[in-house]
Design an enzyme around this catalytic site. Structure first.
Site, PDB file in Angstrom:
ATOM      1  N   GLY A   1      59.763 -82.183  87.647  1.00 39.09           N
ATOM      2  CA  GLY A   1      61.177 -82.754  86.654  1.00 39.09           C
ATOM      3  C   GLY A   1      61.423 -84.279  86.807  1.00 39.09           C
TER       4      GLY A   1
ATOM      5  N   CYS B   1      54.814 -83.062  91.926  1.00 39.28           N
ATOM      6  CA  CYS B   1      55.688 -84.840  91.967  1.00 39.28           C
ATOM      7  C   CYS B   1      57.022 -83.906  92.173  1.00 39.28           C
ATOM      8  CB  CYS B   1      55.666 -84.755  89.916  1.00 39.28           C
ATOM      9  SG  CYS B   1      56.504 -86.434  89.906  1.00 39.28           S
TER      10      CYS B   1
ATOM     11  N   HIS C   1      50.231 -85.573  89.064  1.00 36.78           N
ATOM     12  CA  HIS C   1      50.294 -84.475  88.695  1.00 36.78           C
ATOM     13  C   HIS C   1      48.336 -83.659  88.171  1.00 36.78           C
ATOM     14  CE1 HIS C   1      54.403 -84.670  87.008  1.00 36.78           C
ATOM     15  NE2 HIS C   1      53.509 -85.653  88.041  1.00 36.78           N
TER      16      HIS C   1
ATOM     17  N   GLU D   1      47.254 -81.389  87.087  1.00 39.72           N
ATOM     18  CA  GLU D   1      46.940 -80.225  85.300  1.00 39.72           C
ATOM     19  C   GLU D   1      47.090 -81.433  84.834  1.00 39.72           C
ATOM     20  OE1 GLU D   1      50.137 -81.198  87.104  1.00 39.72           O
ATOM     21  OE2 GLU D   1      51.453 -82.303  85.599  1.00 39.72           O
TER      22      GLU D   1
ATOM     23  N   SER E   1      52.751 -69.701  56.164  1.00 37.52           N
ATOM     24  CA  SER E   1      52.908 -71.354  54.889  1.00 37.52           C
ATOM     25  C   SER E   1      51.415 -71.498  54.612  1.00 37.52           C
ATOM     26  CB  SER E   1      52.946 -72.171  56.106  1.00 37.52           C
ATOM     27  OG  SER E   1      52.228 -71.978  57.385  1.00 37.52           O
ATOM     28  N   GLY E   2      50.149 -70.057  55.300  1.00 34.91           N
ATOM     29  CA  GLY E   2      48.584 -70.431  55.174  1.00 34.91           C
ATOM     30  C   GLY E   2      48.110 -71.084  56.216  1.00 34.91           C
ATOM     31  N   GLY E   3      49.415 -71.434  57.477  1.00 31.61           N
ATOM     32  CA  GLY E   3      48.902 -71.928  58.631  1.00 31.61           C
ATOM     33  C   GLY E   3      48.411 -70.883  59.597  1.00 31.61           C
ATOM     34  N   VAL E   4      47.784 -71.891  60.445  1.00 33.15           N
ATOM     35  CA  VAL E   4      47.013 -70.768  61.899  1.00 33.15           C
ATOM     36  C   VAL E   4      48.693 -69.739  61.945  1.00 33.15           C
ATOM     37  CG1 VAL E   4      45.748 -70.739  64.031  1.00 33.15           C
ATOM     38  CG2 VAL E   4      45.521 -72.699  62.260  1.00 33.15           C
ATOM     39  N   ASP E   5      48.946 -70.929  62.721  1.00 34.66           N
ATOM     40  CA  ASP E   5      50.524 -70.159  63.998  1.00 34.66           C
ATOM     41  C   ASP E   5      51.069 -69.045  63.418  1.00 34.66           C
ATOM     42  OD1 ASP E   5      49.444 -72.890  64.966  1.00 34.66           O
ATOM     43  OD2 ASP E   5      51.408 -73.384  64.813  1.00 34.66           O
ATOM     44  N   SER E   6      51.678 -69.206  61.710  1.00 36.29           N
ATOM     45  CA  SER E   6      51.977 -68.119  60.855  1.00 36.29           C
ATOM     46  C   SER E   6      51.087 -66.538  60.387  1.00 36.29           C
ATOM     47  CB  SER E   6      52.883 -68.662  59.894  1.00 36.29           C
ATOM     48  OG  SER E   6      52.376 -69.205  58.775  1.00 36.29           O
TER      49      SER E   6
ATOM     50  N   LYS F   1      47.771 -75.255  70.613  1.00 41.15           N
ATOM     51  CA  LYS F   1      47.348 -74.833  69.400  1.00 41.15           C
ATOM     52  C   LYS F   1      45.338 -73.314  69.723  1.00 41.15           C
ATOM     53  CE  LYS F   1      48.190 -75.859  65.220  1.00 41.15           C
ATOM     54  NZ  LYS F   1      48.844 -74.955  64.395  1.00 41.15           N
TER      55      LYS F   1
END
Ligand code: XMP
Length: 508
Positions: free
Chosen positions: A53, A80, A167, A169, A221-226, A366
Site C-alpha cells: 500500500g 511490503c 513482492h 506476486e 460489444s462483440g468483445g470477450v468480456d461482454s 483477461k
C-alpha cells in the site's frame, strides 16, 4: 469452500496476489483491510495475506487492522506495507528510507523458513518501497536480507506470521510463485481443490439471487468480456436477459454477423441495432481524435438509451457490464483516461434508469475471463479474440471516418489477420489502420494518388507498455502485396515499429 483472503491496503498488485493464489487452484478474494474480525474468523479461511500500500504504517491515520487478528490462529503473510504493518503492530519499528528502493534485488535467505523451503539461498526479487522495517518485536526473527534491506523477510513461526518486504506476486520475483505456494499449501494447509467451474457457478448463483424476478440489460460489444457476461447471465436468468448489440459500423469485417449468429442461437433476447448511418453522419467531417471518441461515446449512449426506453414498461432492469479488473485499475489510476478518453459502458449517464449494476467479472483478469468463456461453451472465435477498442475502427482511421475508408481498413485488416494466421504468428494485438497520408503510386500504367495503410502488431502483457512484434519480412511483404492489390484506394503499406511509450497501440 476453503479460501485465502487478501486484505487490501491500497497497493497496486492486490488483485494480482489473489489471482496468483487462484492459479494454484485455491480460491482467493480481496477484501478491504477494514473487514471485521468476526468474518475473518470463518473456518473456511485458511490464511490471510496483507497487501502492499502507498501509506506509511506509523502515520496516525494509516490503514490498520485490529491487532487481535494476530491471535486468530490463522497464518498471515504480510507483503511490503503489509509486512511493515505486521512488524509495527507487533513491537517492531518502521522508518522511511532516504531513497525509495525500486526494482530487482538479490536477497539472501539466512534462516530456515517454511516460506522458502527448498529454494536456493540467493533469490532475485522485486522491491518497491519507501519505508523499511528496522527492528522486529519479541518472537520474530529475520529470515532474509539484502545489502540495502537488512529485514527483507521475517517470521514468527509459533504464531505463523510471515512478512516479506518484496513482492512475490509479480513476475519479476523469479520464485515468488513458489513462495506463495509454500504459504498457501505448507503453511496454511489449503488444498488445491478450487476450480474455475466453481467460480462460474458461484457467479451464476449470485447473479440469479440479485436479479431475482427482475430483468437485466447487457450491452454486447462483440468483445470477450461482454460476451462472457451475456453467456453467464443467460445461464443465470434465461429469458430475463436482454442483450443490446449496437453495430456502429466501425467493427471488423464480418464481426457484426458473427456476434448476431453466436448470440442469436442462445436462449436470450438479442436486440441488434444497425446504427451505422447514424454514426457515419455524426462523424462526418470530424478529424480530431478526441472529438471522434466523444462523438462515438455519445452516439452509443443515445442508441442504447433509446433501446432502454423502448423496453421500459416491460419490467425493471439491472444493467450488466463486462468490466474486468484491469479496466478498474485504469479508471482508478486515471492513466488511460488522461491519454485517451476510453469509451466503455462505464460511461453510461446516471439518468439511465437501472435498479443496479451486475459486474460478475470485475475481479478477473483477461485470461481468467477467457477460461470462463470456454467453460460456458462460447466459440473460440469469440473467446480467443484479441482486444478490440469500444470506438472500433473509428480510432484506427486517422482523419475523417467515411464508409469508404471504413471498408478499406476492414479489408486490409482481414488480409493482415489472414496472413498472420497462415504464418502462425499471434501477437498480443494486431490490426490494420488507415494513416492520413495519401501518396503517389503507379498502378497498371497510370499514376495513383491513394491512401497508405499502417500495419500494427504489438506484444504486451498489460497493454500499458508494448513493443512492436518482429514479424518476418516475408509475411509483411505478402500482406502488403495483397493489400495494395485487393483493397480499393490503397497504394502503400507501412509497418509501425514504434513501442508504447512513446507511441500508443492504437493510432488515435
Ligand atoms: P492504447 O492505444 O492506449 O491502447 O495504447 C491500449 C489498449 O486499450 C485499447 N483501447 C481501448 N479500449 N475503449 C476500449 O474499450 C477505448 O476507448 C480504447 N482505446 C484504446 C487498445 O485497443 C489497446 O488494447
Amino acid at each position: 469452500m476453503e479460501k485465502i483472503i487478501v486484505l487490501d491496503f491500497g497497493g497496486q498488485y492486490n488483485q494480482l496476489i489473489a489471482r496468483r493464489i487462484r492459479d494454484l487452484s485455491v480460491y482467493s478474494e480481496v477484501l478491504p483491510f477494514s473487514t471485521s474480525l468476526d468474518s475473518l474468523a470463518d473456518p473456511s479461511i485458511k490464511g490471510i495475506v496483507f497487501t502492499g500500500g502507498p501509506r506509511s504504517c506509523y502515520e496516525a491515520d494509516s490503514p490498520r487492522v485490529d491487532p487481535r487478528i494476530y491471535d486468530l490462529g490463522k497464518p498471515i503473510l504480510g507483503i511490503c506495507y503489509g509486512a511493515q504493518l505486521m512488524a509495527f503492530q507487533n513491537g517492531g519499528e518502521v522508518q522511511p528510507i532516504s531513497e525509495r528502493e525500486y526494482g530487482n534485488r538479490e536477497i539472501q535467505i539466512n534462516h530456515t523458513s517454511p516460506l522458502f523451503s527448498g529454494l536456493e539461498p540467493k533469490q532475485n526479487v522485486f522491491m518497491s518501497h519507501g519505508d523499511q522495517i528496522v527492528s522486529l518485536g519479541k518472537g520474530f526473527e529475520v529470515t532474509a536480507s539484502s545489502s540495502t534491506c537488512p529485514i527483507a523477510a521475517y517470521q514468527n513461526e509459533k504464531k505463523r506470521l510471515y512478512g516479506v518486504q518484496f513482492h512475490p506476486e509479480v513476475e519479476h520475483s523469479l520464485h515468488g510463485q513458489d513462495m506463495l505456494s509454500r504459504f498457501v499449501f505448507d503453511i496454511c494447509g489449503a488444498s488445491a481443490s478450487w476450480r474455475p467451474e466453481d467460480f462460474l457457478n458461484t457467479k451464476i448463483e449470485e447473479a440469479r439471487a440479485l436479479i431475482g424476478n427482475k430483468q437485466v440489460l447487457c450491452a454486447l460489444s462483440g468483445g470477450v468480456d461482454s460476451a462472457v457476461v451475456a453467456a453467464l447471465l443467460s445461464k443465470a436468468v434465461g429469458k430475463r436477459l436482454t442483450c443490446v448489440f449496437v453495430d456502429h459500423g466501425l467493427l471488423r469485417k464480418g464481426e457484426a454477423s458473427q456476434v448476431k449468429e453466436t448470440f442469436g442461437s442462445m436462449d436470450l433476447r438479442l436486440i441488434a441495432v444497425d446504427a451505422k448511418e447514424r454514426f457515419y453522419a455524426a462523424l462526418k467531417g470530424v478529424t480530431d481524435p478526441e472529438r471522434k471518441r466523444k462523438i462515438i461515446g455519445k452516439e452509443f449512449i443515445d442508441v442504447f438509451s433509446a433501446e432502454e426506453r423502448k423496453l421500459q414498461g416491460t419490467g425493471d432492469f439491472y444493467l450488466a457490464q463486462g468490466t474486468i479488473y484491469p479496466d478498474r485499475i485504469e479508471s482508478g489510476l486515471g492513466i488511460a483516461a488522461t491519454i485517451k478518453s476510453h469509451h466503455n459502458v462505464g460511461g453510461l449517464p446516471k439518468d439511465l434508469d437501472f435498479l443496479g449494476l451486475v459486474e460478475p467479472l470485475k475481479d478477473l483478469f483477461k485470461d481468467e475471463v477467457r477460461k470462463l468463456g470456454r467453460l460456458l461453451g462460447l466459440p473460440e472465435s469469440i473467446v480467443g479474440r484479441q482486444p478490440f477498442p469500444g470506438p472500433g475502427l473509428g480510432i484506427r482511421i486517422v482523419g475523417e471516418v467515411t464508409p469508404d475508408r471504413v471498408k478499406a481498413v476492414q479489408e486490409a485488416d482481414a488480409i493482415f489477420q489472414e496472413e498472420l494466421a497462415k504464418a502462425g504468428i499471434r501477437p498480443s494485438q494486431y490490426f490494420a489502420a488507415l494513416s492520413n497520408m495519401r501518396s503517389v503510386g503507379v498502378k497498371g500504367d497510370g499514376r495513383s494518388y491513394e491512401e497508405a495503410v499502417v500495419l500494427r502488431a504489438v506484444d504486451t502483457d498489460d497493454f500499458m507498455t508494448a513493443s512492436a512484434t518482429e514479424i518476418p519480412y516475408e509475411v509483411l511483404f505478402l500482406a502488403a502485396r495483397r493489400i495494395v492489390n485487393e483493397v480499393h484506394g490503397v497504394n502503400r503499406v507501412l509497418y509501425d515499429i514504434t513501442s508504447k511509450p512513446p507511441s500508443t497501440i492504437e493510432l488515435e
